[in-house]
Design an enzyme around this catalytic site. Structure first.
Site, PDB file in Angstrom:
ATOM      1  N   ASN A  38     -13.451 -36.174 -40.020  1.00 26.30           N
ATOM      2  CA  ASN A  38     -14.984 -36.378 -39.736  1.00 26.30           C
ATOM      3  C   ASN A  38     -15.844 -36.291 -40.907  1.00 26.30           C
ATOM      4  O   ASN A  38     -15.401 -36.833 -41.996  1.00 26.30           O
ATOM      5  CB  ASN A  38     -15.199 -36.052 -38.278  1.00 26.30           C
ATOM      6  CG  ASN A  38     -15.273 -34.425 -38.282  1.00 26.30           C
ATOM      7  OD1 ASN A  38     -14.310 -33.708 -38.600  1.00 26.30           O
ATOM      8  ND2 ASN A  38     -16.322 -34.039 -37.713  1.00 26.30           N
ATOM      9  N   ASP A  39     -16.785 -35.489 -40.815  1.00 27.43           N
ATOM     10  CA  ASP A  39     -17.882 -35.557 -41.701  1.00 27.43           C
ATOM     11  C   ASP A  39     -17.476 -35.238 -43.261  1.00 27.43           C
ATOM     12  O   ASP A  39     -16.751 -34.547 -43.433  1.00 27.43           O
ATOM     13  CB  ASP A  39     -19.051 -34.463 -41.674  1.00 27.43           C
ATOM     14  CG  ASP A  39     -19.186 -34.257 -39.913  1.00 27.43           C
ATOM     15  OD1 ASP A  39     -18.846 -35.210 -39.288  1.00 27.43           O
ATOM     16  OD2 ASP A  39     -19.859 -33.106 -39.576  1.00 27.43           O
ATOM     17  N   GLN A  55     -14.333 -32.757 -43.225  1.00 21.86           N
ATOM     18  CA  GLN A  55     -13.807 -32.086 -42.039  1.00 21.86           C
ATOM     19  C   GLN A  55     -12.557 -32.710 -41.700  1.00 21.86           C
ATOM     20  O   GLN A  55     -12.263 -33.893 -41.546  1.00 21.86           O
ATOM     21  CB  GLN A  55     -14.809 -32.404 -40.837  1.00 21.86           C
ATOM     22  CG  GLN A  55     -15.968 -31.985 -41.078  1.00 21.86           C
ATOM     23  CD  GLN A  55     -16.138 -30.190 -40.781  1.00 21.86           C
ATOM     24  OE1 GLN A  55     -16.211 -30.067 -39.351  1.00 21.86           O
ATOM     25  NE2 GLN A  55     -16.042 -29.357 -41.623  1.00 21.86           N
ATOM     26  N   SER A  99     -19.192 -28.196 -40.545  1.00 20.73           N
ATOM     27  CA  SER A  99     -19.763 -28.633 -41.972  1.00 20.73           C
ATOM     28  C   SER A  99     -20.615 -27.992 -42.579  1.00 20.73           C
ATOM     29  O   SER A  99     -21.116 -26.944 -42.231  1.00 20.73           O
ATOM     30  CB  SER A  99     -20.434 -30.074 -41.191  1.00 20.73           C
ATOM     31  OG  SER A  99     -19.652 -31.072 -40.965  1.00 20.73           O
ATOM     32  N   ARG A 157     -25.830 -25.255 -36.364  1.00 22.02           N
ATOM     33  CA  ARG A 157     -24.830 -25.588 -37.336  1.00 22.02           C
ATOM     34  C   ARG A 157     -25.320 -26.706 -38.337  1.00 22.02           C
ATOM     35  O   ARG A 157     -26.160 -27.498 -37.969  1.00 22.02           O
ATOM     36  CB  ARG A 157     -23.599 -26.118 -36.691  1.00 22.02           C
ATOM     37  CG  ARG A 157     -23.861 -27.169 -35.704  1.00 22.02           C
ATOM     38  CD  ARG A 157     -22.365 -27.824 -35.271  1.00 22.02           C
ATOM     39  NE  ARG A 157     -22.503 -28.933 -34.375  1.00 22.02           N
ATOM     40  CZ  ARG A 157     -22.807 -28.997 -32.841  1.00 22.02           C
ATOM     41  NH1 ARG A 157     -22.394 -27.797 -32.453  1.00 22.02           N
ATOM     42  NH2 ARG A 157     -22.866 -30.117 -32.466  1.00 22.02           N
ATOM     43  N   ASP A 158     -24.399 -26.799 -39.413  1.00 22.39           N
ATOM     44  CA  ASP A 158     -24.801 -27.553 -40.464  1.00 22.39           C
ATOM     45  C   ASP A 158     -25.689 -27.246 -41.367  1.00 22.39           C
ATOM     46  O   ASP A 158     -26.575 -26.878 -40.757  1.00 22.39           O
ATOM     47  CB  ASP A 158     -24.832 -29.193 -39.957  1.00 22.39           C
ATOM     48  CG  ASP A 158     -23.850 -29.393 -38.905  1.00 22.39           C
ATOM     49  OD1 ASP A 158     -22.732 -28.937 -38.991  1.00 22.39           O
ATOM     50  OD2 ASP A 158     -23.955 -30.377 -37.989  1.00 22.39           O
ATOM     51  N   GLU A 221     -27.647 -33.027 -35.829  1.00 21.29           N
ATOM     52  CA  GLU A 221     -26.515 -32.557 -36.751  1.00 21.29           C
ATOM     53  C   GLU A 221     -26.769 -32.940 -37.978  1.00 21.29           C
ATOM     54  O   GLU A 221     -27.213 -33.772 -38.398  1.00 21.29           O
ATOM     55  CB  GLU A 221     -25.059 -33.035 -35.906  1.00 21.29           C
ATOM     56  CG  GLU A 221     -24.826 -32.760 -34.576  1.00 21.29           C
ATOM     57  CD  GLU A 221     -23.419 -33.048 -34.463  1.00 21.29           C
ATOM     58  OE1 GLU A 221     -22.513 -31.870 -34.010  1.00 21.29           O
ATOM     59  OE2 GLU A 221     -23.135 -34.211 -34.117  1.00 21.29           O
TER      60      GLU A 221
HETATM   61  N1  DQQ Z   1     -19.258 -32.374 -37.098  1.00 22.87           N
HETATM   62  C1  DQQ Z   1     -18.994 -31.039 -37.426  1.00 22.87           C
HETATM   63  C2  DQQ Z   1     -19.930 -30.146 -37.051  1.00 22.87           C
HETATM   64  C3  DQQ Z   1     -21.131 -31.594 -36.896  1.00 22.87           C
HETATM   65  C4  DQQ Z   1     -20.273 -32.052 -36.431  1.00 22.87           C
HETATM   66  C5  DQQ Z   1     -17.576 -30.549 -36.707  1.00 22.87           C
HETATM   67  C6  DQQ Z   1     -20.927 -34.096 -36.782  1.00 22.87           C
HETATM   68  O1  DQQ Z   1     -20.385 -29.473 -38.069  1.00 22.87           O
HETATM   69  O2  DQQ Z   1     -22.159 -30.640 -36.341  1.00 22.87           O
HETATM   70  O3  DQQ Z   1     -16.531 -30.994 -37.263  1.00 22.87           O
HETATM   71  O4  DQQ Z   1     -20.091 -34.737 -36.839  1.00 22.87           O
END
Ligand code: DQQ
Length: 488
Positions: A38-39, A55, A99, A157-158, A221
């Site tokens: 993912n990210d 990710q 992330s 988060r992030d 996010e």
């Molecule tokens: N994906 C991550 C998070 C974020 C989200 C987790 C956004 O940190 O908030 O894999 O796609």
């Protein structure tokens, strides 16, 4: 692409082979070797090399126990896998390394990420070797032990971290229950002890319909704050991905001014008209001053189909982000992408252009007069039973509507076939359209406004491409795109 060093395999050979044989797998976009992606995370350039962390679940194409995958490239296109940078371990990231970003603390590369424990995340750091391959988690993690006590928050988060004077600053994505998404501002002298300064900006989750394509969600996010310089002006940009109760809605950005401890918003914009198909983007400033951005192109097929395919998630092509004359962002694939062009498939008048391919770069210049509409059908079978149709239509003197009709994109009734659309500002009649087709990954740009999507035609002959301008003048060129040989 193979490097000089042999690292242990990142994923099981069987999973990798399954992923490699999937006809929907892109060949010049970055994907994980197999498993889940993912990210984009930790984007950075060191010497001649770009580092892309992401990710990653190496075990299965599902979002679970997330690691940081790592790849390196000298041209942003041909990537070489490096060992996993971060993996969950006992402690605050036992359930995932979510992330974050990479900054240079003096000479020490430092990752700031969200450690997941149970169903909560807290800020953690890890320091790296000079080649960014070995990472050591800070024994004092989490570096912020809890979210601000005076706020009733939805999530925390992030990270976006930057140097300001002698201090570090960061914003962390969050949401305040009953109010809206937010970015919480912190300051530190050493990346290890942080002082909370307050919300940089708070959204209003009730100011428009929850189904609006620019609804700001209940939590933000992957917040990202940066400045973009235009020819005559500059703007601060606050990017976030609107999230609500487990649903990843879409990426948005505010233009405005970052002043002191606040962001003064001017206008809210959609970042990509494809919504969730370009989610959780992250940017970096290149050494030549370019602002580069990658985003996560989520799947539009079922979880079961991804599991059967052995992989999930595409990284967008790297985009270069500049400021358009109207103060919005202008996005295009970086110039390097043209380096993958192979055979010229077509060059001539746009109307009636017809060629074929599932890895193609198309470039159109159209004069879009009042009442005109241009259609570009891609991944089309000869009988038209499968096809995905981008359409750009003039709506008034200053605006066009860009859409992607996916209602016939696949004979598989389980894939996401909803229409995607939005506005493109016009400055005169000329519209420049760039469209990249890479198997299931589509990225279009009309006057710098992107619309990313995923499509899953079932038939092997779904490779036709046709352009109809319905009378509008214009020219088209198209090239076959070479494989970027990621992971081979
Ligand atoms: N994906 C991550 C998070 C974020 C989200 C987790 C956004 O940190 O908030 O894999 O796609």
């Amino acid at each position: 692409m193979t490097g000089d060093t042999t690292y242990p395999p990142l994923v099981e050979a069987a999973l990798r082979e399954r992923a490699a044989s999937d006809p929907h797998r892109p060949r010049f976009h970055f994907t994980a070797p197999a498993g889940w992606l993912n990210d984009p995370n930790g984007l950075t350039r060191r010497g001649d090399e770009y580092h892309l962390f992401y990710q990653f679940n190496p075990l299965a194409p599902v979002h679970d126990r997330i690691h940081w995958g790592h790849a390196v490239s000298t041209d942003l296109l041909h990537w070489r896998d490096l060992p996993i940078a971060l993996a969950p371990s006992d402690g605050p990231d036992a359930d995932g390394c979510w992330s974050g970003v990479l900054v240079n603390d003096g000479d020490v590369p430092t990752i700031v990420y969200s450690g997941r424990h149970g169903d909560h995340e807290l800020p953690c750091i890890a320091t790296g070797s000079p080649d960014l391959v070995e990472w050591t988690k800070h024994p004092g993690n989490p570096v912020i032990p809890s979210p601000p006590a005076d706020l009733d928050i939805v999530a925390f988060r992030d990270h976006c971290v930057w140097r300001e004077g002698d201090l570090w600053r960061q914003i962390i994505g969050s949401g305040i229950r009953g109010q809206g998404g937010t970015a919480l501002l912190y300051e530190s002298s050493d990346l290890r002890e942080w002082t909370y300064l307050g919300p940089l900006l708070i959204g209003d989750s009730d100011d428009r319909s929850r189904t609006a394509l620019d609804w700001t969600g209940t939590m933000w996010e992957c917040v990202d704050l940066f400045r973009v310089d235009g020819d005559r002006t500059a703007s601060d940009i606050l990017v976030f991905s609107a999230w609500d109760d487990g649903v990843t809605h879409h990426p948005l950005y505010w233009t405005g001014r970052y002043e002191g401890d606040r962001f003064v918003p001017e206008r809210l914009h959609r970042l990509d008209l494809g919504g969730r198909f370009f989610y959780a983007p992250q940017t970096m400033r290149d050494t030549d001053g370019r602002r580069l951005m990658f985003g996560w192109m989520q799947e539009g097929r079922s979880d079961a189909a991804s599991i059967a395919a052995g992989w999930s998630g595409v990284m967008s092509l790297p985009r270069s982000v500049t400021l358009a004359a109207d103060g919005s962002l202008c996005q295009y694939p970086v110039d390097e992408v043209a380096g993958l062009r192979g055979d010229l498939l077509f060059a001539g008048p746009a109307d009636g252009a017809a060629f074929a391919g599932e890895q193609v770069d198309i470039d159109l210049d159209i004069d879009l007069l009042a009442g005109h509409a241009v259609e570009i059908a891609v991944r089309a079978t000869g009988d038209g039973r499968e096809c995905s149709v981008y359409r750009i239509e003039r709506t008034d003197a200053r605006t066009a509507r860009l859409s992607l009709d996916r209602s016939r994109s696949s004979l598989d009734p389980t894939v996401d076939a909803t229409e995607l659309s939005g506005e493109v500002p016009l400055d005169g009649e000329r519209v420049h359209v760039r469209l990249l087709v890479d198997h299931s990954a589509l990225e279009a740009f009309a006057n710098g406004v992107p619309l990313a999507a995923r499509v899953y035609p079932t038939r092997a002959d779904a490779i036709g491409i046709t352009v109809s301008t319905h009378g509008a003048g214009g020219t088209a060129r198209a090239w076959r795109m070479r494989d970027a040989d990621v992971h081979r």
